[in-house]
Design an enzyme around this catalytic site. Structure first.
Site: not given
Length: 155
Positions: A48-50
């Site tokens: 998700g952060c990527t």
């Protein structure tokens, strides 16, 4: 215990933190110069952060053309940020909030009590919060919402 979450119309808490390049960034240095898109994210190198940082990367030019600076913040180390920014060619600053002190000052909530939350703030040139978006799963909402406010502030 976290402070109450910073909301619309609140003065954004100032901070000075180390960046992925080892220099320091101070939020108030942007005052009277640029709108700041400050996004808190849980962890480098997670799916998700990527997706989130790559979405900010892919829209970075639109943000800068609208007079905004983008800053990502998590509790990962400077060296972790350096690797993460390099791997995905991130053109914006990542700052290391090891210990989560700034996250606490902004009142960014944790999910399930353990996972650091994902919240994006748009801070105007006078240091006032003009937009808050809080969602762990609506990754595109973070970028689209921030971009809309940044463009309105520029107009």
């Amino acid at each position: 215990m976290a402070a109450p979450q910073i909301g619309l119309g609140d003065q954004a808490p100032d901070f000075t933190l180390p960046t992925q390049s080892g220099t320091e960034v101070t939020l108030s240095d942007f005052r009277d110069k640029k709108t700041v898109v400050l996004f808190f994210y849980p962890k480098d190198e997670t799916a998700g952060c990527t997706a989130e940082v790559c979405s900010f990367r892919d829209n970075y030019e639109v943000f800068t053309e609208a007079g905004a600076e983008v800053i990502g913040i998590s509790s990962d180390s400077v060296s972790s940020h350096e690797r993460f920014a390099g791997r995905y060619s991130l053109p914006f600053t990542l700052v290391s909030d090891e210990g989560g002190e700034i996250r606490k000052r902004y009142g960014v909530p944790s999910k399930l009590g353990i996972l650091p939350g994902r919240v994006t703030y748009v801070i105007d040139r006078s240091g006032v919060v003009r937009h808050v978006f809080n969602s762990m799963v609506n990754i595109n909402g973070h970028v689209k919402g921030a971009l809309k406010i940044v463009q309105e502030l520029q107009a």
